[in-house]
Design a protein around this motif. Structure first.
Motif, PDB file in Angstrom:
ATOM      1  N   ALA A 101       0.847  -1.200   0.000  1.00  0.00           N
ATOM      2  CA  ALA A 101       0.000   0.000   0.000  1.00  0.00           C
ATOM      3  C   ALA A 101       0.879   1.246   0.000  1.00  0.00           C
ATOM      4  CB  ALA A 101      -0.931   0.004   1.209  1.00  0.00           C
ATOM      5  N   LEU A 102       2.029   1.157   0.671  1.00  0.00           N
ATOM      6  CA  LEU A 102       2.973   2.274   0.691  1.00  0.00           C
ATOM      7  C   LEU A 102       3.985   2.165  -0.445  1.00  0.00           C
ATOM      8  CD1 LEU A 102       3.587   4.849   2.255  1.00  0.00           C
ATOM      9  CD2 LEU A 102       5.074   3.530   3.759  1.00  0.00           C
ATOM     10  N   ASP A 103       4.247   0.939  -0.912  1.00  0.00           N
ATOM     11  CA  ASP A 103       5.100   0.759  -2.095  1.00  0.00           C
ATOM     12  C   ASP A 103       4.530   1.505  -3.291  1.00  0.00           C
ATOM     13  OD1 ASP A 103       7.399  -0.903  -1.625  1.00  0.00           O
ATOM     14  OD2 ASP A 103       6.052  -2.569  -1.241  1.00  0.00           O
ATOM     15  N   ASN A 104       3.226   1.417  -3.469  1.00  0.00           N
ATOM     16  CA  ASN A 104       2.570   1.969  -4.656  1.00  0.00           C
ATOM     17  C   ASN A 104       2.253   3.459  -4.555  1.00  0.00           C
ATOM     18  OD1 ASN A 104       2.263  -0.123  -6.647  1.00  0.00           O
ATOM     19  ND2 ASN A 104       0.868  -1.156  -5.251  1.00  0.00           N
ATOM     20  N   HIS A 105       2.402   4.030  -3.389  1.00  0.00           N
ATOM     21  CA  HIS A 105       2.044   5.432  -3.181  1.00  0.00           C
ATOM     22  C   HIS A 105       3.113   6.346  -3.788  1.00  0.00           C
ATOM     23  CE1 HIS A 105       0.741   9.123  -1.258  1.00  0.00           C
ATOM     24  NE2 HIS A 105      -0.328   8.497  -0.795  1.00  0.00           N
ATOM     25  N   SER A 106       2.664   7.455  -4.355  1.00  0.00           N
ATOM     26  CA  SER A 106       3.599   8.384  -5.007  1.00  0.00           C
ATOM     27  C   SER A 106       4.560   9.031  -4.020  1.00  0.00           C
ATOM     28  CB  SER A 106       2.821   9.476  -5.750  1.00  0.00           C
ATOM     29  OG  SER A 106       2.011  10.217  -4.849  1.00  0.00           O
ATOM     30  N   GLU A 107       4.218   9.045  -2.730  1.00  0.00           N
ATOM     31  CA  GLU A 107       5.101   9.609  -1.702  1.00  0.00           C
ATOM     32  C   GLU A 107       5.676   8.517  -0.817  1.00  0.00           C
ATOM     33  OE1 GLU A 107       5.952  12.825  -1.556  1.00  0.00           O
ATOM     34  OE2 GLU A 107       4.705  13.188  -3.317  1.00  0.00           O
ATOM     35  N   GLY A 108       5.541   7.267  -1.244  1.00  0.00           N
ATOM     36  CA  GLY A 108       5.895   6.141  -0.404  1.00  0.00           C
ATOM     37  C   GLY A 108       7.312   5.630  -0.562  1.00  0.00           C
ATOM     38  N   VAL A 109       7.459   4.308  -0.484  1.00  0.00           N
ATOM     39  CA  VAL A 109       8.761   3.653  -0.389  1.00  0.00           C
ATOM     40  C   VAL A 109       9.745   4.115  -1.452  1.00  0.00           C
ATOM     41  CG1 VAL A 109       9.929   1.410  -0.497  1.00  0.00           C
ATOM     42  CG2 VAL A 109       7.728   1.625   0.693  1.00  0.00           C
ATOM     43  N   ASN A 110       9.309   4.126  -2.702  1.00  0.00           N
ATOM     44  CA  ASN A 110      10.242   4.430  -3.787  1.00  0.00           C
ATOM     45  C   ASN A 110      10.550   5.923  -3.905  1.00  0.00           C
ATOM     46  OD1 ASN A 110      10.683   1.678  -4.911  1.00  0.00           O
ATOM     47  ND2 ASN A 110       8.457   1.784  -5.030  1.00  0.00           N
ATOM     48  N   ILE A 112      10.790   7.751  -1.209  1.00  0.00           N
ATOM     49  CA  ILE A 112      11.754   7.868  -0.114  1.00  0.00           C
ATOM     50  C   ILE A 112      13.134   7.415  -0.586  1.00  0.00           C
ATOM     51  CG2 ILE A 112      12.328   7.035   2.203  1.00  0.00           C
ATOM     52  CD1 ILE A 112       9.220   6.582   2.529  1.00  0.00           C
ATOM     53  N   PHE A 113      13.172   6.319  -1.336  1.00  0.00           N
ATOM     54  CA  PHE A 113      14.393   5.777  -1.931  1.00  0.00           C
ATOM     55  C   PHE A 113      15.040   6.842  -2.828  1.00  0.00           C
ATOM     56  CE2 PHE A 113      15.833   1.420  -3.880  1.00  0.00           C
ATOM     57  CZ  PHE A 113      17.158   1.812  -3.827  1.00  0.00           C
ATOM     58  N   CYS A 114      14.240   7.450  -3.699  1.00  0.00           N
ATOM     59  CA  CYS A 114      14.748   8.487  -4.613  1.00  0.00           C
ATOM     60  C   CYS A 114      15.298   9.686  -3.853  1.00  0.00           C
ATOM     61  CB  CYS A 114      13.628   8.946  -5.546  1.00  0.00           C
ATOM     62  SG  CYS A 114      13.147   7.741  -6.815  1.00  0.00           S
ATOM     63  N   GLU A 115      14.579  10.105  -2.814  1.00  0.00           N
ATOM     64  CA  GLU A 115      15.009  11.274  -2.052  1.00  0.00           C
ATOM     65  C   GLU A 115      16.320  11.006  -1.322  1.00  0.00           C
ATOM     66  OE1 GLU A 115      11.601  12.111   0.353  1.00  0.00           O
ATOM     67  OE2 GLU A 115      10.644  13.353  -1.190  1.00  0.00           O
ATOM     68  N   ALA A 116      16.516   9.768  -0.871  1.00  0.00           N
ATOM     69  CA  ALA A 116      17.771   9.424  -0.203  1.00  0.00           C
ATOM     70  C   ALA A 116      18.955   9.570  -1.150  1.00  0.00           C
ATOM     71  CB  ALA A 116      17.693   7.997   0.335  1.00  0.00           C
ATOM     72  N   LEU A 117      18.702   9.365  -2.439  1.00  0.00           N
ATOM     73  CA  LEU A 117      19.763   9.478  -3.446  1.00  0.00           C
ATOM     74  C   LEU A 117      19.791  10.849  -4.114  1.00  0.00           C
ATOM     75  CD1 LEU A 117      19.285   5.995  -5.174  1.00  0.00           C
ATOM     76  CD2 LEU A 117      21.003   6.620  -3.463  1.00  0.00           C
ATOM     77  N   ALA A 323      21.778  -3.492  -9.930  1.00  0.00           N
ATOM     78  CA  ALA A 323      22.462  -3.500  -8.633  1.00  0.00           C
ATOM     79  C   ALA A 323      21.510  -3.949  -7.536  1.00  0.00           C
ATOM     80  CB  ALA A 323      23.012  -2.113  -8.314  1.00  0.00           C
ATOM     81  N   ASP A 324      21.911  -4.994  -6.828  1.00  0.00           N
ATOM     82  CA  ASP A 324      21.164  -5.508  -5.682  1.00  0.00           C
ATOM     83  C   ASP A 324      21.806  -4.929  -4.428  1.00  0.00           C
ATOM     84  OD1 ASP A 324      20.173  -7.022  -3.551  1.00  0.00           O
ATOM     85  OD2 ASP A 324      19.978  -8.848  -4.757  1.00  0.00           O
ATOM     86  N   ILE A 325      21.099  -3.991  -3.799  1.00  0.00           N
ATOM     87  CA  ILE A 325      21.691  -3.316  -2.638  1.00  0.00           C
ATOM     88  C   ILE A 325      21.234  -3.928  -1.316  1.00  0.00           C
ATOM     89  CG2 ILE A 325      21.757  -1.188  -3.987  1.00  0.00           C
ATOM     90  CD1 ILE A 325      19.639  -0.073  -2.014  1.00  0.00           C
ATOM     91  N   GLY A 326      20.375  -4.949  -1.380  1.00  0.00           N
ATOM     92  CA  GLY A 326      19.845  -5.569  -0.170  1.00  0.00           C
ATOM     93  C   GLY A 326      18.395  -5.178   0.051  1.00  0.00           C
ATOM     94  N   HIS A 327      17.574  -6.152   0.453  1.00  0.00           N
ATOM     95  CA  HIS A 327      16.144  -5.913   0.626  1.00  0.00           C
ATOM     96  C   HIS A 327      15.888  -4.882   1.727  1.00  0.00           C
ATOM     97  CE1 HIS A 327      11.976  -7.782   0.087  1.00  0.00           C
ATOM     98  NE2 HIS A 327      11.816  -6.790   0.955  1.00  0.00           N
ATOM     99  N   PHE A 328      16.414  -5.131   2.889  1.00  0.00           N
ATOM    100  CA  PHE A 328      16.226  -4.207   4.008  1.00  0.00           C
ATOM    101  C   PHE A 328      16.788  -2.828   3.674  1.00  0.00           C
ATOM    102  CE2 PHE A 328      17.762  -2.109   7.838  1.00  0.00           C
ATOM    103  CZ  PHE A 328      16.679  -2.203   8.696  1.00  0.00           C
ATOM    104  N   GLU A 329      17.974  -2.825   3.075  1.00  0.00           N
ATOM    105  CA  GLU A 329      18.644  -1.549   2.765  1.00  0.00           C
ATOM    106  C   GLU A 329      17.812  -0.694   1.813  1.00  0.00           C
ATOM    107  OE1 GLU A 329      21.682  -4.329   4.324  1.00  0.00           O
ATOM    108  OE2 GLU A 329      20.023  -4.491   2.897  1.00  0.00           O
ATOM    109  N   SER A 330      17.160  -1.318   0.848  1.00  0.00           N
ATOM    110  CA  SER A 330      16.385  -0.557  -0.136  1.00  0.00           C
ATOM    111  C   SER A 330      15.122   0.055   0.464  1.00  0.00           C
ATOM    112  CB  SER A 330      16.014  -1.456  -1.319  1.00  0.00           C
ATOM    113  OG  SER A 330      15.078  -2.446  -0.934  1.00  0.00           O
ATOM    114  N   GLU A 331      14.724  -0.437   1.639  1.00  0.00           N
ATOM    115  CA  GLU A 331      13.505   0.063   2.298  1.00  0.00           C
ATOM    116  C   GLU A 331      13.809   0.693   3.655  1.00  0.00           C
ATOM    117  OE1 GLU A 331      10.685  -3.606   0.588  1.00  0.00           O
ATOM    118  OE2 GLU A 331      11.612  -3.731   2.566  1.00  0.00           O
ATOM    119  N   ARG A 332      15.072   0.887   3.958  1.00  0.00           N
ATOM    120  CA  ARG A 332      15.482   1.197   5.328  1.00  0.00           C
ATOM    121  C   ARG A 332      14.890   2.478   5.901  1.00  0.00           C
ATOM    122  NH1 ARG A 332      19.844   1.148   7.648  1.00  0.00           N
ATOM    123  NH2 ARG A 332      21.171  -0.216   6.385  1.00  0.00           N
TER     124      ARG A 332
END
Length: 364
Positions: A101-110, A112-117, A323-332
């Motif tokens: 539900a948060l994976d698919n949200h425009s402000e969600g997991v991904n 957050i991932f983009c903002e970290a980078l 690149a596989d950065i780790g499951h937990f790491e990609s959602e940390r």
């Protein structure tokens, strides 16, 4: 405050309708009508996390991954899932999961991932299909504004960066009521021809109940004529993965070291280096091998995800770096986002970030 009030805030943050069909999101354990004592936010609701919740007087655990994913036939405490559930039930602790539900949200997991980078110009990598519906209804001119605004308030008419979108056309409606009718215009057994306005609005699937309630509550007709259609449109602001651009291009080695630092990864497995600069980057938190082709089609120079298998690295086809950065790491950073969101919405209440590191993968 009831736990249900907190759950309502969580569903505003990540509507359960956004989740993938295979997923198990929402309230997994506990009583939503119980009084809330505190919220502990974690990545995985393991037994150690439940113990932490007990020690910190939190009777609601909000986790990213659902501890209950497939059905349990026995609850005997023989595995980590059963032990966590037993401890939660014994201590009257509720467990709520957000996951896709948060994976698919425009402000969600991904996002957050983009903002970290520091990625710019981000957009959804795989827009969600079969999620936009269309409502068509008919009413008299005097009722149009009230009805249309009620539908907008319920969430209809939002398209991309625009809201209050509708199409309206004039026509002639006809009807004749029987002995049990109470027509707004005309009388029983009278054939009526009336000027009407046809209103068409799109809406997200999970809002259907709310949209229909607004329709019936604000329509003047005794019998409301309406149709609901599924559309083939993809929802550009909901979906899995994201793609964006680095502020400045980087060499491949520089980029991978940058990712390792920003995502606090202990190791990165990647496909063959291609000797070109990295500018456009696709990301998908968690297991994302299914999106390799979409990342290539979108023109990504690199695709960051997790849980890649041996043969999947060949799918890079010398077109990008996988690149596989780790499951937990990609959602940390997801749990931090949830804590910040809840603290903004629920003031003067204990919203606590779990101190437990639930990453099961270790490195030498």
């Amino acid at each position: 405050m009831k736990i249900q009030k907190i759950l309502s805030v969580l569903e505003e943050m990540a509507p359960l309708g956004y989740a993938e069909d295979f997923d198990n999101v929402g309230l997994l354990v506990g009583d939503a009508n119980a009084e809330a004592t505190g919220v502990l936010v974690c990545h995985d609701a393991l037994e150690t996390v439940i113990e932490e919740a007990i020690s910190k007087n939190c009777n609601l655990v909000v986790c990213f991954h659902p501890i209950l994913f497939s059905g349990l036939k026995k609850i005997t405490g023989k595995n980590y899932v059963e032990r966590a559930v037993i401890k939660a039930i014994k201590n009257d602790i509720a467990i709520y999961a957000v996951h896709t539900a948060l994976d698919n949200h425009s402000e969600g997991v991904n996002k957050i991932f983009c903002e970290a980078l520091g990625l710019l110009n981000t957009k959804v990598l795989i827009p969600k299909s079969n999620y936009i519906k269309k409502l068509v209804t008919y009413t008299i001119l005097e009722n149009v504004e009230k009805l249309r605004n009620a539908l907008f308030d319920a969430g209809a008419g939002n398209i991309g960066n625009y809201e209050n979108c509708s199409f309206n056309s004039k026509g002639i409606g006809t009807y004749m009521g029987n002995e049990h009718s109470s027509p707004e215009i005309g009388a029983r057994f009278e054939f009526v021809e009336s000027d009407e306005i046809k209103i068409e609005v799109t809406f997200e699937k999970h809002l259907e109940t709310k949209i229909l309630k607004a329709l019936f509550s604000n329509h003047v007709y005794e019998e409301v004529a309406y149709e609901i259609y599924d559309t083939q449109n993809k929802h550009q602001n909901i979906g899995l993965g994201m793609i964006g651009e680095l502020e400045k291009p980087m060499s491949e080695n520089e980029f991978l070291l940058f990712v390792k630092y920003k995502m606090q990864a202990d190791g990165i497995r990647h496909s063959a280096l291609l000797g070109k600069e990295i500018k456009k980057v696709a990301v998908l938190g968690g297991s994302g091998s299914f999106a390799i082709k979409q990342a290539i089609s979108a023109g990504a120079d690199a695709f960051l995800t997790a849980d890649l298998k041996y043969h999947q690295y060949y799918e890079a086809e010398n077109q990008l770096i996988l690149a596989d950065i780790g499951h937990f790491e990609s959602e940390r950073y997801t749990k931090n986002y949830i804590v910040e969101y809840l603290r903004k919405k629920i003031l003067n209440f204990a919203i606590i970030l779990s101190e437990e590191n639930t990453n099961p993968v270790k490195y030498l």
